[in-house]
Scaffold this active site. Structure first.
Site, PDB file in Angstrom:
ATOM      1  N   GLN A 149       0.702 -15.279   3.693  1.00 21.72           N
ATOM      2  CA  GLN A 149      -0.523 -15.941   3.227  1.00 21.72           C
ATOM      3  C   GLN A 149      -1.259 -16.680   4.346  1.00 21.72           C
ATOM      4  O   GLN A 149      -2.335 -17.226   4.108  1.00 21.72           O
ATOM      5  CB  GLN A 149      -0.202 -16.934   2.092  1.00 21.72           C
ATOM      6  CG  GLN A 149       0.423 -16.296   0.873  1.00 21.72           C
ATOM      7  CD  GLN A 149      -0.524 -15.356   0.128  1.00 21.72           C
ATOM      8  OE1 GLN A 149      -1.741 -15.324   0.387  1.00 21.72           O
ATOM      9  NE2 GLN A 149       0.016 -14.584  -0.803  1.00 21.72           N
ATOM     10  N   HIS A 202       8.366 -17.908  -1.576  1.00 19.64           N
ATOM     11  CA  HIS A 202       8.191 -16.723  -2.431  1.00 19.64           C
ATOM     12  C   HIS A 202       9.572 -16.079  -2.606  1.00 19.64           C
ATOM     13  O   HIS A 202      10.442 -16.231  -1.745  1.00 19.64           O
ATOM     14  CB  HIS A 202       7.261 -15.774  -1.675  1.00 19.64           C
ATOM     15  CG  HIS A 202       6.852 -14.544  -2.411  1.00 19.64           C
ATOM     16  ND1 HIS A 202       7.636 -13.415  -2.454  1.00 19.64           N
ATOM     17  CD2 HIS A 202       5.728 -14.249  -3.110  1.00 19.64           C
ATOM     18  CE1 HIS A 202       7.005 -12.477  -3.149  1.00 19.64           C
ATOM     19  NE2 HIS A 202       5.847 -12.955  -3.556  1.00 19.64           N
ATOM     20  N   ASP A 225       7.371 -16.739   7.338  1.00 24.19           N
ATOM     21  CA  ASP A 225       6.747 -15.821   6.390  1.00 24.19           C
ATOM     22  C   ASP A 225       5.245 -16.076   6.467  1.00 24.19           C
ATOM     23  O   ASP A 225       4.738 -17.065   5.936  1.00 24.19           O
ATOM     24  CB  ASP A 225       7.308 -16.097   4.991  1.00 24.19           C
ATOM     25  CG  ASP A 225       6.549 -15.346   3.898  1.00 24.19           C
ATOM     26  OD1 ASP A 225       5.502 -14.744   4.195  1.00 24.19           O
ATOM     27  OD2 ASP A 225       7.005 -15.383   2.741  1.00 24.19           O
ATOM     28  N   CYS A 256       5.827 -15.126  -8.358  1.00 17.72           N
ATOM     29  CA  CYS A 256       7.049 -14.808  -7.587  1.00 17.72           C
ATOM     30  C   CYS A 256       7.584 -16.035  -6.873  1.00 17.72           C
ATOM     31  O   CYS A 256       8.044 -15.942  -5.723  1.00 17.72           O
ATOM     32  CB  CYS A 256       6.813 -13.677  -6.591  1.00 17.72           C
ATOM     33  SG  CYS A 256       6.239 -12.167  -7.349  1.00 17.72           S
ATOM     34  N   LYS A 273      -2.781  -7.932   2.694  1.00 14.94           N
ATOM     35  CA  LYS A 273      -3.362  -9.257   2.446  1.00 14.94           C
ATOM     36  C   LYS A 273      -4.391  -9.610   3.526  1.00 14.94           C
ATOM     37  O   LYS A 273      -5.097 -10.601   3.415  1.00 14.94           O
ATOM     38  CB  LYS A 273      -2.258 -10.314   2.383  1.00 14.94           C
ATOM     39  CG  LYS A 273      -1.313 -10.115   1.186  1.00 14.94           C
ATOM     40  CD  LYS A 273      -0.436 -11.314   0.985  1.00 14.94           C
ATOM     41  CE  LYS A 273       0.814 -11.028   0.174  1.00 14.94           C
ATOM     42  NZ  LYS A 273       0.553 -10.828  -1.252  1.00 14.94           N
TER      43      LYS A 273
END
Ligand code: C6P
Length: 424
Positions: free
Chosen positions: A221, A141, A218, A382, A244
């Protein structure tokens, strides 16, 4: 969490993955899902952008403002003590959620973006010199690309990118070849927001550690879908966003091994991050406060704590099993539509489905679906370099959560057929 969702679990416990989570009962906890959009029942399939919030999260924030709104770590008065306790309780909940060894390894930030920027600024300032390298993957991202570009530009360092194959999996041998004595940090996504690919973080960390290189993950997600265990992964830093994982916006987490956080200089200066200040010398506070300058988003942090309680009561294993079944159902249904091409067919996937429709722009797909009450995201998500890798200007993306149903997937399929009818 409402009693409903907890009961919903035990009711189906012995009846397989789908039954372990009674979706209709769970949906009762999400008031927003009850509405109609353009006269049709809402089908919310944009969970990777942001997830919806259960009533317990909404109420936790409201209760803070109604009953004990106050600043933290400052007052000796009762409201402040109550607010401080709720804020610090949320830190402990996150610690257990990620299986971190200590609560002081949990730093509250605005979200994944800020967590990565914090590491780029603080770790980068101290450890990266001209000629050094930062290693990422081609499926990152923008939040895990641009902070490194800014750092590399400032320092004269170099950003290296491990490629992905046509399925959307990182090519591990290429990643290993790019690791070298100049690498100062590896920063990889746990789950791709476009492809749904689950990266082999444990193996990535092992390879990086063999070269004494720390790894930032990261987890934006991953946290909503997988059981994350930072000690098992052995990653050095892990970033995630509350919004999220069914919590409020404006709050997120940076996990970091205590040793590493202690060695990093502060990110921002201000109140709360100091232990003493004089014009001659300032002594910084201990971790995690050293990285939490200024009044934080207290209400959202408490809301995040409520979101963690909610997920824990559902059980991430139940969530993962249900979502896996839904993902398989949706993948089969969408792949069966002539003209649909899936972008991202990794063997290990979370419930994110990107697709393109022959000859029809993704924005047209999204606009027609919206008229059907179906919310998907369209565009580059993104992740422009990844779009380039797959030679598409944009995709439509359906991202599923545990409150979605097979009936909703059927509505998506019917919606896509309608798009084809209109533009075909
Ligand atoms: N992706 C999406 O629709 P923030 O905005 O800081 O909460 O998260 C940034 C971010 C970082 N990494 C990954 C893998 C992400 O998916 C995101 C956010 C959203 O895909 C909004 S662009």
């Amino acid at each position: 969490m409402k009693a409903g969702a907890a009961e919903a679990l035990s009711a189906g416990e012995h009846q397989g993955a789908e039954r372990a989570l009674d979706v209709e009962r769970v949906r009762e906890d999400f008031p927003i899902l009850k509405q109609k959009v353009h006269g049709k029942p809402l089908v919310y399939l944009d969970n990777a952008a942001t997830s919806q919030k259960p009533v317990t999260v909404i109420e936790a924030e409201e209760r803070f403002y109604r009953e004990y709104n106050s600043n933290i770590h400052r007052g000796v008065h009762q409201l402040s003590e109550r607010a401080t306790k709720a804020y610090e309780d949320a830190r402990v909940k996150i610690q257990h959620f990620l299986n971190a060894g200590e609560a002081r390894e949990i730093v509250f930030v605005r979200g994944t973006t800020e967590a990565i920027n914090l590491v780029a600024a603080a770790y980068g300032r101290k450890n990266v010199q001209a000629g050094d390298e930062i290693l990422i993957t081609a499926m990152e991202h923008h939040s895990n690309i641009v902070p490194w570009q800014i750092l590399c530009e400032e320092k004269g360092a170099r950003l290296r990118v491990a490629p992905v194959n046509d399925r959307g999996e990182m090519i591990f041998e290429e990643f290993e070849k790019l690791l070298n004595s100049r690498t100062r940090l590896v920063s990889v996504t746990h789950v791709s927001n476009v492809l749904g690919t689950i990266n082999p973080v444990r193996e990535i960390v092992e390879a990086a550690h063999r070269m004494n290189v720390p790894v930032l993950v990261d987890g934006a997600q991953a946290a909503p879908h997988l059981k994350v265990d930072v000690r098992e992964l052995d990653c050095d830093l892990y970033a995630m966003s509350s919004h999220k994982i069914f919590g409020p916006t404006g709050i997120g987490v940076l996990y970091g091994k205590a040793r590493l956080l202690e060695a990093m200089p502060p990110y921002q200066g201000g109140g709360d991050m100091i232990s003493s200040v004089s014009f001659e010398k300032t002594i910084y506070n201990v971790i995690p406060y050293k990285f939490e300058a200024g009044t934080p988003n207290i209400a959202a942090t408490i809301g995040l704590g409520a979101a963690i309680d909610y997920i824990n009561q559902l059980g991430l294993d139940n969530v993962a099993a249900y979502e896996h079944e839904l993902l398989e159902y949706a993948t089969e249904a969408l792949s069966g539509i002539p003209g649909v091409r899936m972008v991202g067919t990794a063997r290990q996937k979370a419930s994110v489905i990107s697709f393109v429709l022959d000859g029809i722009h993704a924005h047209d797909v999204g606009t027609v679906l919206d008229q059907e009450g179906i919310a998907v995201r369209t565009g580059h998500h993104c992740a422009q370099p990844l779009m380039e890798r797959f030679q598409v200007p944009a995709t439509a993306r359906a991202s599923l959560a545990f409150y979605n149903t097979k009936e909703e997937v059927d509505r998506l399929v019917a919606g896509i057929e309608k798009v084809k009818h209109i533009f075909g």
